[in-house]
Design an enzyme around this catalytic site. Structure first.
Site, PDB file in Angstrom:
ATOM      1  N   THR A 166       0.859  -1.283  -0.001  1.00  0.00           N
ATOM      2  CA  THR A 166       0.008   0.003  -0.019  1.00  0.00           C
ATOM      3  C   THR A 166       0.779   1.092   0.081  1.00  0.00           C
ATOM      4  OG1 THR A 166      -1.690   1.166   1.232  1.00  0.00           O
ATOM      5  CG2 THR A 166      -0.242  -0.047   2.519  1.00  0.00           C
TER       6      THR A 166
ATOM      7  N   ASN B  46      -0.580   3.937   1.304  1.00  0.00           N
ATOM      8  CA  ASN B  46      -1.290   4.872   1.994  1.00  0.00           C
ATOM      9  C   ASN B  46      -1.017   4.433   3.500  1.00  0.00           C
ATOM     10  OD1 ASN B  46      -3.350   5.402   4.075  1.00  0.00           O
ATOM     11  ND2 ASN B  46      -4.898   5.211   2.331  1.00  0.00           N
TER      12      ASN B  46
ATOM     13  N   LYS C 180      -9.892   2.678  16.847  1.00  0.00           N
ATOM     14  CA  LYS C 180     -10.079   2.364  15.529  1.00  0.00           C
ATOM     15  C   LYS C 180      -9.711   0.920  15.227  1.00  0.00           C
ATOM     16  CE  LYS C 180     -10.101   3.852  10.691  1.00  0.00           C
ATOM     17  NZ  LYS C 180      -9.328   4.333   9.573  1.00  0.00           N
TER      18      LYS C 180
ATOM     19  N   HIS D 154     -13.679  -1.760   9.880  1.00  0.00           N
ATOM     20  CA  HIS D 154     -13.725  -2.585   8.936  1.00  0.00           C
ATOM     21  C   HIS D 154     -12.382  -3.332   8.376  1.00  0.00           C
ATOM     22  CE1 HIS D 154     -12.461   1.304   7.352  1.00  0.00           C
ATOM     23  NE2 HIS D 154     -12.152   0.814   6.270  1.00  0.00           N
TER      24      HIS D 154
ATOM     25  N   ASP E 213     -12.705   9.397   7.461  1.00  0.00           N
ATOM     26  CA  ASP E 213     -12.990   9.315   8.821  1.00  0.00           C
ATOM     27  C   ASP E 213     -13.706  10.238   9.532  1.00  0.00           C
ATOM     28  OD1 ASP E 213     -11.870   6.778   8.878  1.00  0.00           O
ATOM     29  OD2 ASP E 213      -9.869   7.277   9.438  1.00  0.00           O
TER      30      ASP E 213
ATOM     31  N   ASP F 160      -7.677  -3.544  -0.197  1.00  0.00           N
ATOM     32  CA  ASP F 160      -8.679  -2.473  -1.017  1.00  0.00           C
ATOM     33  C   ASP F 160      -9.944  -2.218  -0.492  1.00  0.00           C
ATOM     34  OD1 ASP F 160      -8.439  -1.065  -3.729  1.00  0.00           O
ATOM     35  OD2 ASP F 160     -10.486  -1.961  -3.726  1.00  0.00           O
ATOM     36  N   SER F 161     -10.161  -0.896  -0.245  1.00  0.00           N
ATOM     37  CA  SER F 161     -11.361  -0.676   0.666  1.00  0.00           C
ATOM     38  C   SER F 161     -12.140   0.545   0.112  1.00  0.00           C
ATOM     39  CB  SER F 161     -10.636  -0.362   1.898  1.00  0.00           C
ATOM     40  OG  SER F 161      -9.460   0.385   2.069  1.00  0.00           O
TER      41      SER F 161
ATOM     42  N   GLU G  97      -1.741   0.493 -11.263  1.00  0.00           N
ATOM     43  CA  GLU G  97      -3.397   1.056 -11.697  1.00  0.00           C
ATOM     44  C   GLU G  97      -4.243   0.101 -11.106  1.00  0.00           C
ATOM     45  OE1 GLU G  97      -5.480   2.771 -15.475  1.00  0.00           O
ATOM     46  OE2 GLU G  97      -3.447   2.008 -15.814  1.00  0.00           O
TER      47      GLU G  97
HETATM   48  P1  ITT Z   1      -3.537   1.865  -1.832  1.00  0.00           P
HETATM   49  O1  ITT Z   1      -4.281   1.528  -2.792  1.00  0.00           O
HETATM   50  O2  ITT Z   1      -1.873   2.083  -2.182  1.00  0.00           O
HETATM   51  O3  ITT Z   1      -3.445   0.815  -0.670  1.00  0.00           O
HETATM   52  P2  ITT Z   1      -5.476   3.955  -1.390  1.00  0.00           P
HETATM   53  O4  ITT Z   1      -5.721   5.064  -0.577  1.00  0.00           O
HETATM   54  O5  ITT Z   1      -5.298   4.238  -2.861  1.00  0.00           O
HETATM   55  O6  ITT Z   1      -4.258   3.220  -1.342  1.00  0.00           O
HETATM   56  P3  ITT Z   1      -7.902   2.124  -1.829  1.00  0.00           P
HETATM   57  O7  ITT Z   1      -7.633   2.264  -3.346  1.00  0.00           O
HETATM   58  O8  ITT Z   1      -8.125   0.794  -0.986  1.00  0.00           O
HETATM   59  O9  ITT Z   1      -6.577   2.627  -1.327  1.00  0.00           O
HETATM   60  O10 ITT Z   1      -8.810   3.523  -1.499  1.00  0.00           O
HETATM   61  C1  ITT Z   1      -9.342   3.346  -0.455  1.00  0.00           C
HETATM   62  C2  ITT Z   1      -9.969   4.778  -0.178  1.00  0.00           C
HETATM   63  O11 ITT Z   1     -11.134   4.438   0.509  1.00  0.00           O
HETATM   64  C3  ITT Z   1      -9.015   5.420   0.638  1.00  0.00           C
HETATM   65  O12 ITT Z   1      -8.086   6.367   0.205  1.00  0.00           O
HETATM   66  C4  ITT Z   1      -9.957   6.453   1.534  1.00  0.00           C
HETATM   67  O13 ITT Z   1     -10.225   7.403   0.798  1.00  0.00           O
HETATM   68  C5  ITT Z   1     -11.051   5.473   1.770  1.00  0.00           C
HETATM   69  N1  ITT Z   1     -10.897   4.669   3.153  1.00  0.00           N
HETATM   70  C6  ITT Z   1     -10.520   3.193   3.112  1.00  0.00           C
HETATM   71  N2  ITT Z   1     -10.584   2.932   4.354  1.00  0.00           N
HETATM   72  C7  ITT Z   1     -10.756   3.984   5.005  1.00  0.00           C
HETATM   73  C8  ITT Z   1     -10.779   4.128   6.411  1.00  0.00           C
HETATM   74  O14 ITT Z   1     -10.361   3.333   7.285  1.00  0.00           O
HETATM   75  N3  ITT Z   1     -10.813   5.500   6.670  1.00  0.00           N
HETATM   76  C9  ITT Z   1     -11.168   6.472   6.063  1.00  0.00           C
HETATM   77  N4  ITT Z   1     -11.186   6.464   4.760  1.00  0.00           N
HETATM   78  C10 ITT Z   1     -10.873   4.970   4.108  1.00  0.00           C
END
Ligand code: ITT
Length: 201
Positions: free
Chosen positions: A7, A9, A178, A183, A158, A68-69, A39
């Protein structure tokens, strides 16, 4: 066992790295290996998590795990869902803030009684790039979208996600709180059970 956390993130790293360490993994962040995120062309959370884990496994030669979330909002027919990260079509540092702004705008005329939403996390663990039987674990968390931002912690949506059981938004919880209920925490719990089942078999 070494494993790459696939990730970019940092919020996810904060919420996953030490939990995975507790499961016995030696966690290496993909950013520390100079691996970028691929991508995300999948049509489901599972597909995108697989893409990310597979790419990191390929680039590192190590097992990999990805999340992925997204946020699924009832009144918006499930938006932003799979497209949560780039909902406002903005990249970089401003992305989260612009996404929140867009969500609030879209829900401006939706009354409190119709603001239900859920967060979804899909976690995939691969032993190697071509692992034919990945471990897949999903978790969800139900809440409501607020009318304004509240709280400073966390990331993404959040500060707009009110969690009734705690009577606060996710951004008003500290990271340990948290990590007990989110989730992602639920998906990690499922992952743990599946790892243990695999060990026994
Ligand atoms: P990676 O793909 O590199 O892991 P990303 O931020 O692009 O990072 P995702 O494609 O899974 O990750 O996008 C998920 C988005 O959903 C994330 O950027 C947040 O905006 C939101 N999200 C997911 N989990 C969350 C959480 O615990 N709290 C708040 N927002 C969340």
């Amino acid at each position: 066992q070494k494993i790459v956390l696939a990730t970019g993130n940092q919020g996810k790293v904060r919420e996953m790295a030490d939990v995975l360490a507790d499961f016995g993994f030696e966690v290496i962040a993909q950013t520390d290996l100079g691996i970028e995120s691929p991508e995300e062309t999948g049509l489901t959370f599972v597909e995108n998590a697989l893409l990310k884990a597979r790419y990191a496994a390929k680039m590192s030669g190590l097992p990999a795990i990805a999340d992925d979330s997204g946020l699924v909002v009832n009144a918006l027919n499930g938006e932003p869902g799979l497209y949560s990260a780039r909902y406002a079509s903005v990249d970089g540092e401003q992305a989260d803030a612009e996404n929140r702004k867009k969500l609030l705008q879209k829900l401006a005329n939706v009354p409190a009684s119709e603001r239900q939403a859920k967060f979804v996390s899909c976690i995939v663990l691969l032993q190697h790039e071509t692992d034919p039987s990945p471990i897949i674990a999903e978790g969800e968390c139900a809440g409501e979208i607020t009318f304004e931002e509240k709280g400073e912690n966390g990331f993404g949506y959040d500060s707009l996600f009110f969690y009734p059981e705690k009577d606060r938004t996710f951004a008003e919880l500290d990271t340990p709180e948290k990590k007990q209920i989110s989730h992602r925490a639920r998906a990690l719990g499922v992952l743990k059970a599946r790892l243990q089942a695999k060990e026994r078999s």
